[in-house]
Design an enzyme around this catalytic site. Sequence first.
Site, PDB file in Angstrom:
ATOM      1  N   TYR A  64       0.839  -1.199   0.000  1.00 37.16           N
ATOM      2  CA  TYR A  64       0.000   0.000   0.000  1.00 37.16           C
ATOM      3  C   TYR A  64       0.886   1.266   0.000  1.00 37.16           C
ATOM      4  CZ  TYR A  64      -4.391  -2.443   1.397  1.00 37.16           C
ATOM      5  OH  TYR A  64      -5.522  -3.227   1.461  1.00 37.16           O
ATOM      6  N   GLY A  65       2.120   1.078   0.464  1.00 34.99           N
ATOM      7  CA  GLY A  65       2.973   2.243   0.740  1.00 34.99           C
ATOM      8  C   GLY A  65       3.365   3.083  -0.453  1.00 34.99           C
ATOM      9  N   ASN A  96      -0.029   1.471   9.046  1.00 37.37           N
ATOM     10  CA  ASN A  96       0.186   2.919   9.177  1.00 37.37           C
ATOM     11  C   ASN A  96      -0.250   3.652   7.913  1.00 37.37           C
ATOM     12  OD1 ASN A  96       2.063   3.509  11.752  1.00 37.37           O
ATOM     13  ND2 ASN A  96       2.478   1.496  10.949  1.00 37.37           N
ATOM     14  N   THR A  97       0.044   3.033   6.749  1.00 33.55           N
ATOM     15  CA  THR A  97      -0.272   3.686   5.477  1.00 33.55           C
ATOM     16  C   THR A  97      -1.778   3.876   5.335  1.00 33.55           C
ATOM     17  OG1 THR A  97       1.632   2.504   4.576  1.00 33.55           O
ATOM     18  CG2 THR A  97       0.150   3.540   2.999  1.00 33.55           C
ATOM     19  N   CYS A 208       5.724   1.547  10.481  1.00 28.25           N
ATOM     20  CA  CYS A 208       5.122   0.604   9.538  1.00 28.25           C
ATOM     21  C   CYS A 208       5.061  -0.714  10.276  1.00 28.25           C
ATOM     22  CB  CYS A 208       5.982   0.478   8.283  1.00 28.25           C
ATOM     23  SG  CYS A 208       5.437  -0.850   7.172  1.00 28.25           S
ATOM     24  N   THR A 209       3.919  -1.382  10.200  1.00 27.51           N
ATOM     25  CA  THR A 209       3.742  -2.590  11.017  1.00 27.51           C
ATOM     26  C   THR A 209       4.582  -3.763  10.505  1.00 27.51           C
ATOM     27  OG1 THR A 209       1.729  -3.077   9.759  1.00 27.51           O
ATOM     28  CG2 THR A 209       1.475  -1.951  11.879  1.00 27.51           C
ATOM     29  N   HIS A 210       5.200  -3.610   9.344  1.00 28.13           N
ATOM     30  CA  HIS A 210       6.136  -4.634   8.866  1.00 28.13           C
ATOM     31  C   HIS A 210       7.507  -4.516   9.543  1.00 28.13           C
ATOM     32  CE1 HIS A 210       3.286  -5.256   5.557  1.00 28.13           C
ATOM     33  NE2 HIS A 210       3.968  -6.334   5.241  1.00 28.13           N
TER      34      HIS A 210
END
Length: 290
Positions: A64-65, A96-97, A208-210
């Site tokens: 999505y980023g 977050n995105t 970012c959750t990654h």
Amino acid sequence: MRSVRIWPTPCDRLPLTDMHAETCSLPIGVFDSGIGGLTVLKALTEALPQESFVYLGDTARLPYGTKSARSVTRYALQTTALLKDRGVKLLVIACNTATAMSLDALHEAYPDLPVVGVIRPGAAAACRASKSGRIGVIATENTVNGRSYEREIVRLRPDAQIFAQPCPLFVPLAEEGWCNGEIAELIATRYLGSMVENTGIDTLVLGCTHFPVLSEAIQSVVGPDVTLVDSAWTTAEFVRDMLARRDICSTTASRTLSFLATDGAERFARIGGVFLDRPLQAQDVEIVDL
Ligand code: DGL
């Protein structure tokens, strides 16, 4: 990494009607573009042991980023519609995105659905952790360009200075499960090698959750004096408060965990297990179309 532990507290009020009891027993929906949001799900399941969860990773359309706001908002609305159909009582945007680009659109489209994003909790955790107020934020290009972390941090701490750096390659690296080692460190060095020296930050938000699965590589580059912060535990705290405020905490003893993805059940299970820190099987993951 510094993280805030939240211990579960039971709701102090019992459901008054059958309908209310039914609402309380519904699952919480959690979504991300892929498996990164599992870092948030892990904290949620530990902090809220009585709650059921349905997690949706939009793996077919990741990342999505780098997508336009129009696309990300369309995706977020579609994932929310599907989770609403599955009867969720509250939604966590574990991305977050999507939080930066679509939170307002989701509030507008679903005014009765409680929605928690990860940026406000992440900003709160950063403000708590930083002594100097010099705070770094690493995230996707979209999250950095949207400046949501700056707004939220400065709202809580007007003296703060924020230094943001997009790190888009961390996303495929995490999705590949290459969390540690030479390649992760090389990419982290390329992005962050001079950040601490140039900015003097004492805290770095993993926006970012990654990124939390890459903490070891990131910490080795920024050094031990910089506190890494992610939003997972603070998001769980926000969710717990919202459930209590709305009086919709689950009181059941047996909870369920369901996993949905838009593509690649085997890959989701294989790498997702690393994020969740527990084994997942492909047959545990239902493939859905959006
Ligand atoms: N995990 C997501 C985030 O927190 C986005 C990764 C991506 O799809 O680019 O921003």
